[in-house]
Design a protein around this motif. Structure first.
Motif, mmCIF file in Angstrom:
data_model
loop_
_atom_site.group_PDB
_atom_site.id
_atom_site.type_symbol
_atom_site.label_atom_id
_atom_site.label_comp_id
_atom_site.label_asym_id
_atom_site.label_seq_id
_atom_site.Cartn_x
_atom_site.Cartn_y
_atom_site.Cartn_z
ATOM 1 N N GLU A 1 -29.693 -21.381 20.671
ATOM 2 C CA GLU A 1 -28.265 -21.399 20.975
ATOM 3 C C GLU A 1 -27.434 -20.994 19.766
ATOM 4 O OE1 GLU A 1 -25.827 -24.512 23.564
ATOM 5 O OE2 GLU A 1 -26.266 -25.274 21.556
ATOM 6 N N THR A 2 -27.892 -21.362 18.589
ATOM 7 C CA THR A 2 -27.217 -20.987 17.352
ATOM 8 C C THR A 2 -28.268 -20.636 16.317
ATOM 9 O OG1 THR A 2 -25.852 -21.792 15.527
ATOM 10 C CG2 THR A 2 -27.125 -23.428 16.715
ATOM 11 N N SER A 3 -27.909 -19.794 15.392
ATOM 12 C CA SER A 3 -28.849 -19.401 14.339
ATOM 13 C C SER A 3 -28.599 -20.155 13.046
ATOM 14 C CB SER A 3 -28.742 -17.891 14.080
ATOM 15 O OG SER A 3 -27.422 -17.554 13.668
ATOM 16 N N LEU A 4 -27.795 -21.215 13.110
ATOM 17 C CA LEU A 4 -27.418 -21.946 11.894
ATOM 18 C C LEU A 4 -28.623 -22.528 11.172
ATOM 19 C CD1 LEU A 4 -24.196 -23.866 13.031
ATOM 20 C CD2 LEU A 4 -24.363 -21.845 11.565
ATOM 21 N N ASN A 5 -29.595 -23.053 11.942
ATOM 22 C CA ASN A 5 -30.745 -23.710 11.323
ATOM 23 C C ASN A 5 -32.001 -22.857 11.378
ATOM 24 O OD1 ASN A 5 -29.241 -26.036 10.815
ATOM 25 N ND2 ASN A 5 -29.595 -26.800 12.885
ATOM 26 N N THR A 6 -31.895 -21.637 11.842
ATOM 27 C CA THR A 6 -33.080 -20.802 11.977
ATOM 28 C C THR A 6 -33.180 -19.832 10.807
ATOM 29 O OG1 THR A 6 -31.922 -19.142 13.301
ATOM 30 C CG2 THR A 6 -32.967 -20.945 14.497
ATOM 31 N N ASN A 7 -34.394 -19.443 10.505
ATOM 32 C CA ASN A 7 -34.652 -18.547 9.373
ATOM 33 C C ASN A 7 -35.274 -17.254 9.862
ATOM 34 O OD1 ASN A 7 -33.796 -20.426 7.407
ATOM 35 N ND2 ASN A 7 -35.772 -21.459 7.497
ATOM 36 N N GLN A 8 -34.922 -16.178 9.232
ATOM 37 C CA GLN A 8 -35.576 -14.899 9.492
ATOM 38 C C GLN A 8 -36.741 -14.748 8.512
ATOM 39 O OE1 GLN A 8 -34.483 -12.744 12.092
ATOM 40 N NE2 GLN A 8 -33.354 -14.618 12.570
ATOM 41 N N GLY A 9 -37.501 -13.688 8.697
ATOM 42 C CA GLY A 9 -38.619 -13.468 7.784
ATOM 43 C C GLY A 9 -39.905 -14.030 8.357
ATOM 44 N N PHE A 10 -40.791 -14.510 7.496
ATOM 45 C CA PHE A 10 -42.110 -14.951 7.926
ATOM 46 C C PHE A 10 -42.260 -16.458 7.770
ATOM 47 C CE2 PHE A 10 -42.720 -10.461 7.030
ATOM 48 C CZ PHE A 10 -43.428 -10.064 8.159
ATOM 49 N N TYR A 11 -42.953 -17.042 8.738
ATOM 50 C CA TYR A 11 -43.168 -18.488 8.796
ATOM 51 C C TYR A 11 -44.650 -18.769 8.562
ATOM 52 C CZ TYR A 11 -43.464 -23.177 10.905
ATOM 53 O OH TYR A 11 -43.708 -24.510 11.146
ATOM 54 N N PHE A 12 -44.927 -19.596 7.568
ATOM 55 C CA PHE A 12 -46.283 -19.883 7.129
ATOM 56 C C PHE A 12 -47.036 -20.737 8.143
ATOM 57 C CE2 PHE A 12 -49.115 -22.911 4.941
ATOM 58 C CZ PHE A 12 -49.982 -22.038 4.282
ATOM 59 N N LEU A 13 -48.261 -20.331 8.443
ATOM 60 C CA LEU A 13 -49.181 -21.144 9.226
ATOM 61 C C LEU A 13 -50.291 -21.623 8.300
ATOM 62 C CD1 LEU A 13 -49.562 -19.026 12.513
ATOM 63 C CD2 LEU A 13 -48.004 -20.933 12.074
ATOM 64 N N SER A 14 -50.619 -22.901 8.370
ATOM 65 C CA SER A 14 -51.641 -23.447 7.476
ATOM 66 C C SER A 14 -53.033 -23.010 7.931
ATOM 67 C CB SER A 14 -51.559 -24.977 7.450
ATOM 68 O OG SER A 14 -52.285 -25.546 8.534
ATOM 69 N N ASN A 15 -54.021 -23.259 7.099
ATOM 70 C CA ASN A 15 -55.391 -22.918 7.463
ATOM 71 C C ASN A 15 -55.917 -23.775 8.608
ATOM 72 O OD1 ASN A 15 -55.360 -20.964 5.536
ATOM 73 N ND2 ASN A 15 -56.711 -22.003 4.094
ATOM 74 N N LEU A 16 -55.291 -24.913 8.872
ATOM 75 C CA LEU A 16 -55.669 -25.716 10.043
ATOM 76 C C LEU A 16 -55.167 -25.078 11.333
ATOM 77 C CD1 LEU A 16 -55.084 -29.394 8.835
ATOM 78 C CD2 LEU A 16 -57.172 -28.014 8.728
#
Length: 436
Positions: free
Chosen positions: A24-39
């Motif tokens: 609904e809003t992009s205030l708390n969202t980030n662009q770019g890449f989001y890290f996934l852990s090895n788990l």
């Protein structure tokens, strides 16, 4: 290979074209890449679940699609990585590109009453598959959305929410927390448990330190030619229920020789299924049989993982022995193996598993393997989008042929249900072995 189900059937469903629901809003969202852990890396499979809501005499479900769709837009502000695309990073690992592209959302109408679904405990891809949305032509995990949603209204006024989600984004606990947060938002409630989405707290160490043997990755030779059986025979799903009396008898049997002093419902049922499946598949005496199962690692860390950790907080642990040992020795032998595998899971073991993947990029081998996952602590049926709690929930299918699922049935949660699929000839033997 054709999958057949005992309660199989088809329901007439007409679907709208999917729309993309964005935060609904992009205030708390980030662009770019989001890290996934090895788990997160080893379990990038699609999980499809459905939640059934009966008609409410005092509230029409005519607008249920709009309510759930608007709530999805609001909750995605907090869970924004679900709107992105799965990619492979430069170092060969899965990562999420946060594009805020959106989540495919479909509204559908079923030309029948919801009672035609019956008991959805047993996975039924033919029938339940109509209640979830999958992108046509998406054959590779990188082509599939991380999340899709479908709301299907029935003539009786009941409705079903069908959800697909990539397991690399959530384990069972975080998936349940996401669905509950979505439902709270639909009821205009404040989030009880906001997500903690920073997975970098589970980064591998520098330098990596592998201090434990990780037999979960061990390759096993199929000396029993089970792969041919799975290719040539039909796969049949079935469910088996264990009430408290049956579980008590199993525990008594497991402890009667004094090898073990106590056991939980999980350990005794997992041991039982491991032995019975090994026998039903007619593994040769010298065939190694492997058991994998997930242990929740959240509380194993010091300090524990933050409340609301959004991601996979589970780690696979492992038992391996020859089929002859497993089948010929008493149930206590298998239970003790399971107990020892659970004890092995400490923060040190989990960190070692994270580092092992960083160094090897290995994935758990599933040859001659049973993979047990437990949903017995997950309260999906308490989900309420404003029309009361779900009357039942279930899986459309199991993600791999090696997977067995444990879950609790009923409001009192006193019955444990086992779900698994086997070649139809092996299922006949397995059914007989479940008469305990």
């Amino acid at each position: 290979m054709e999958a057949i189900c005992e309660n199989g059937g088809l329901i007439p469903v007409s679907k709208s074209e999917p729309i993309l629901v964005q935060p609904e809003t992009s205030l708390n969202t980030n662009q770019g890449f989001y890290f996934l852990s090895n788990l997160d890396q080893n379990i990038a499979v699609i999980i499809q679940t459905v939640y059934c809501f009966k008609p409410d005499e005092n509230k029409s479900s005519d607008n249920v699609g709009d309510v759930i769709k608007r709530a999805l837009a609001k909750i995605l502000v907090h869970f924004y990585p679900l709107t992105g695309n799965l990619r492979v990073s430069s170092d060969g690992k899965l990562i999420v590109e946060c594009t805020n592209r959106g989540v495919p959302f479909v509204e559908a109408e079923a030309d029948c009453n919801m009672d035609v679904l019956g008991d959805i405990t047993v996975p039924d891809p033919g029938m339940l598959g109509k209640l979830v949305y999958t992108v046509p032509g998406a054959n590779h995990i990188l082509e599939m959305p991380l999340l899709t949603a479908q709301v299907t209204r029935f003539k009786c006024g009941g409705f079903v929410l069908g959800m697909t989600i990539n397991h690399c984004m959530t384990d069972g606990i975080s998936a349940m927390e996401f669905v509950h947060s979505w439902a709270e938002t639909a009821r205009s409630k404040t989030l009880t448990l906001p997500p903690f989405i920073d997975r970098t707290i589970l980064r591998s160490r520098e330098p990596p330190s592998i201090k434990y043997p990780h037999k979960e990755f061990q390759e096993i030779t199929d000396t029993s030619n089970m792969s041919t059986l799975y290719q040539e025979d039909q796969l049949m799903y079935n469910s088996f229920q264990f009430n408290q009396e049956k579980i008590a008898r199993l525990k008594k049997t497991a402890m009667e020789d004094g090898i073990i002093k106590n056991c939980t419902t999980f350990t005794v049922l997992t041991a039982l299924v491991w032995r019975a499946r090994t026998k039903a598949l007619k593994m040769k005496p010298n065939q190694q049989s492997k058991l994998l199962f997930a242990v929740d690692g959240r509380s194993k860390f010091n300090p524990p993982l933050p409340k609301g950790y959004f991601g996979n907080g589970i780690v696979l642990t492992c038992c391996i022995c020859n089929a002859s040992e497993l089948i010929e020795k008493p149930l206590s032998f298998a239970v003790e193996h399971v107990q020892n595998a659970i004890k092995m899971v400490t923060e040190g073991f989990i960190r070692s598993a994270i580092d092992y993947f960083e160094v090897t990029r290995a994935r758990p081998s599933l040859t001659a393997t049973l993979l047990v996952t437990s949903w017995t602590r997950l309260d999906f049926d308490t989900t309420d989008f404003g029309w009361g709690e779900a009357v039942q929930s279930g899986c459309v299918n199991l993600p791999e042929k090696e997977v067995a699922l444990l879950l609790c049935n009923g409001r009192d949660r006193k019955i444990t249900t086992l779900l698994l699929g086997l070649p139809i000839t092996a299922m006949k033997t397995f059914q007989e072995l479940m008469q305990v």
